[in-house]
Each structure stands twice: as structure tokens, then as C-alpha cells.
Design a protein around this motif. Structure first.
Motif, PDB file in Angstrom:
ATOM      1  N   PHE A  51       0.811  -1.212   0.000  1.00 41.27           N
ATOM      2  CA  PHE A  51       0.000   0.000   0.000  1.00 41.27           C
ATOM      3  C   PHE A  51       0.848   1.268   0.000  1.00 41.27           C
ATOM      4  O   PHE A  51       0.310   2.359   0.014  1.00 41.27           O
ATOM      5  CB  PHE A  51      -0.935   0.010   1.207  1.00 41.27           C
ATOM      6  CG  PHE A  51      -1.889  -1.147   1.202  1.00 41.27           C
ATOM      7  CD1 PHE A  51      -2.859  -1.253   0.228  1.00 41.27           C
ATOM      8  CD2 PHE A  51      -1.799  -2.135   2.164  1.00 41.27           C
ATOM      9  CE1 PHE A  51      -3.726  -2.316   0.212  1.00 41.27           C
ATOM     10  CE2 PHE A  51      -2.671  -3.204   2.164  1.00 41.27           C
ATOM     11  CZ  PHE A  51      -3.644  -3.302   1.182  1.00 41.27           C
ATOM     12  N   GLY A  52       2.152   1.130  -0.025  1.00 40.93           N
ATOM     13  CA  GLY A  52       3.035   2.286  -0.014  1.00 40.93           C
ATOM     14  C   GLY A  52       3.075   2.977  -1.367  1.00 40.93           C
ATOM     15  O   GLY A  52       2.406   2.589  -2.321  1.00 40.93           O
ATOM     16  N   GLU A  53       3.892   4.021  -1.442  1.00 41.92           N
ATOM     17  CA  GLU A  53       3.997   4.792  -2.674  1.00 41.92           C
ATOM     18  C   GLU A  53       5.392   4.741  -3.277  1.00 41.92           C
ATOM     19  O   GLU A  53       5.669   5.449  -4.222  1.00 41.92           O
ATOM     20  CB  GLU A  53       3.607   6.244  -2.394  1.00 41.92           C
ATOM     21  CG  GLU A  53       2.181   6.384  -1.926  1.00 41.92           C
ATOM     22  CD  GLU A  53       1.825   7.803  -1.544  1.00 41.92           C
ATOM     23  OE1 GLU A  53       2.678   8.703  -1.734  1.00 41.92           O
ATOM     24  OE2 GLU A  53       0.733   8.010  -1.052  1.00 41.92           O
ATOM     25  N   GLY A  54       6.258   3.903  -2.754  1.00 40.86           N
ATOM     26  CA  GLY A  54       7.633   3.858  -3.229  1.00 40.86           C
ATOM     27  C   GLY A  54       7.815   2.922  -4.412  1.00 40.86           C
ATOM     28  O   GLY A  54       6.885   2.274  -4.891  1.00 40.86           O
ATOM     29  N   THR A  55       9.057   2.841  -4.873  1.00 41.32           N
ATOM     30  CA  THR A  55       9.389   1.990  -6.005  1.00 41.32           C
ATOM     31  C   THR A  55       9.193   0.519  -5.657  1.00 41.32           C
ATOM     32  O   THR A  55       8.707  -0.254  -6.482  1.00 41.32           O
ATOM     33  CB  THR A  55      10.848   2.234  -6.432  1.00 41.32           C
ATOM     34  OG1 THR A  55      11.011   3.629  -6.686  1.00 41.32           O
ATOM     35  CG2 THR A  55      11.199   1.455  -7.667  1.00 41.32           C
ATOM     36  N   GLY A  56       9.548   0.125  -4.446  1.00 42.84           N
ATOM     37  CA  GLY A  56       9.384  -1.268  -4.033  1.00 42.84           C
ATOM     38  C   GLY A  56       7.931  -1.701  -4.052  1.00 42.84           C
ATOM     39  O   GLY A  56       7.609  -2.817  -4.471  1.00 42.84           O
ATOM     40  N   ALA A  57       7.032  -0.830  -3.624  1.00 39.70           N
ATOM     41  CA  ALA A  57       5.605  -1.149  -3.637  1.00 39.70           C
ATOM     42  C   ALA A  57       5.109  -1.292  -5.068  1.00 39.70           C
ATOM     43  O   ALA A  57       4.312  -2.182  -5.375  1.00 39.70           O
ATOM     44  CB  ALA A  57       4.818  -0.079  -2.890  1.00 39.70           C
ATOM     45  N   PHE A  58       5.579  -0.409  -5.954  1.00 43.96           N
ATOM     46  CA  PHE A  58       5.176  -0.497  -7.363  1.00 43.96           C
ATOM     47  C   PHE A  58       5.625  -1.821  -7.979  1.00 43.96           C
ATOM     48  O   PHE A  58       4.856  -2.495  -8.666  1.00 43.96           O
ATOM     49  CB  PHE A  58       5.752   0.677  -8.155  1.00 43.96           C
ATOM     50  CG  PHE A  58       5.525   0.565  -9.632  1.00 43.96           C
ATOM     51  CD1 PHE A  58       4.279   0.806 -10.166  1.00 43.96           C
ATOM     52  CD2 PHE A  58       6.556   0.197 -10.480  1.00 43.96           C
ATOM     53  CE1 PHE A  58       4.056   0.689 -11.529  1.00 43.96           C
ATOM     54  CE2 PHE A  58       6.349   0.078 -11.838  1.00 43.96           C
ATOM     55  CZ  PHE A  58       5.100   0.322 -12.372  1.00 43.96           C
ATOM     56  N   ARG A  61       3.519  -4.707  -6.631  1.00 48.56           N
ATOM     57  CA  ARG A  61       2.186  -4.754  -7.244  1.00 48.56           C
ATOM     58  C   ARG A  61       2.266  -5.249  -8.685  1.00 48.56           C
ATOM     59  O   ARG A  61       1.419  -6.017  -9.137  1.00 48.56           O
ATOM     60  CB  ARG A  61       1.535  -3.377  -7.197  1.00 48.56           C
ATOM     61  CG  ARG A  61       1.059  -3.000  -5.813  1.00 48.56           C
ATOM     62  CD  ARG A  61       0.192  -1.768  -5.836  1.00 48.56           C
ATOM     63  NE  ARG A  61       0.910  -0.596  -6.288  1.00 48.56           N
ATOM     64  CZ  ARG A  61       1.356   0.367  -5.498  1.00 48.56           C
ATOM     65  NH1 ARG A  61       1.144   0.307  -4.206  1.00 48.56           N
ATOM     66  NH2 ARG A  61       2.011   1.395  -5.994  1.00 48.56           N
ATOM     67  N   LEU A  62       3.301  -4.831  -9.403  1.00 47.80           N
ATOM     68  CA  LEU A  62       3.476  -5.269 -10.786  1.00 47.80           C
ATOM     69  C   LEU A  62       3.707  -6.777 -10.850  1.00 47.80           C
ATOM     70  O   LEU A  62       3.115  -7.471 -11.679  1.00 47.80           O
ATOM     71  CB  LEU A  62       4.646  -4.522 -11.424  1.00 47.80           C
ATOM     72  CG  LEU A  62       4.905  -4.785 -12.898  1.00 47.80           C
ATOM     73  CD1 LEU A  62       3.730  -4.312 -13.739  1.00 47.80           C
ATOM     74  CD2 LEU A  62       6.177  -4.081 -13.332  1.00 47.80           C
ATOM     75  N   VAL A  63       4.531  -7.301  -9.965  1.00 48.81           N
ATOM     76  CA  VAL A  63       4.782  -8.748  -9.925  1.00 48.81           C
ATOM     77  C   VAL A  63       3.502  -9.498  -9.575  1.00 48.81           C
ATOM     78  O   VAL A  63       3.187 -10.535 -10.176  1.00 48.81           O
ATOM     79  CB  VAL A  63       5.915  -9.068  -8.919  1.00 48.81           C
ATOM     80  CG1 VAL A  63       5.988 -10.557  -8.624  1.00 48.81           C
ATOM     81  CG2 VAL A  63       7.243  -8.559  -9.452  1.00 48.81           C
TER      82      VAL A  63
END
Length: 85
Positions: A51-58, A61-63
Motif C-alpha cells: 500500500f506504499g507509494e515507493g518503487t518497491g511497492a510499485f 504490485r506489478l509482480v
């Protein structure tokens, strides 16, 4: 311009064919932050980083989306090919 606002107007036609002019005052500049309460951090949990907004969260979610789509496509392909076998 009215101080820090801009007046905008455009014509509109009502349901009965009558003409109107829609007039609005709009704030000038970028939108301001909402006046609601500040966001509270999420309680600790194994998947809350999604639920974060960082690159790791993106990336996470993509994976997750790619894995879900892959599993659905695999299951659909097996379902469609099973009568042929």
C-alpha cells in the motif's frame, strides 16, 4: 481575475432548449492539499508494504499482477485445450 480566483463562463442549453450561461470562479494555481486528517501509518503486517507509494511497492504490485494474469491464462489455456486431448 478576482484576486486569487479566475472567472470562467460558457454557454449551455437546458432540456427545454432554453439557453443559459454557466459561470464559475476557479482558484488560481495548483490544487491545494485536502483539508482532511493526516494519513496514519498502517499497522505492521506482512503485506502492508503493497500500500506504499515507493518503487518497491510499485514493483511488488506489478509482480502480483503479472503472476495473477499468468495463472489465469494458464488455467484458461488448460481448460480450452482439455477437450482436444
Amino acid at each position: 481575475m478576482l484576486g486569487d480566483k479566475v472567472v470562467d463562463a460558457f454557454p449551455a442549453t437546458g432540456a427545454e432548449g432554453r439557453g443559459f450561461v454557466f459561470v464559475a470562479t476557479l482558484p488560481l494555481g495548483p490544487p491545494s492539499a485536502p483539508a482532511g486528517p493526516a494519513r496514519r501509518p498502517l499497522p505492521f503486517g506482512p503485506l502492508n508494504f503493497l500500500f506504499g507509494e515507493g518503487t518497491g511497492a510499485f514493483v511488488a504490485r506489478l509482480v502480483a499482477v503479472i503472476l495473477t494474469a499468468g495463472l489465469l491464462c494458464y488455467g484458461l489455456a488448460r481448460y480450452i485445450v482439455s477437450p482436444v486431448v
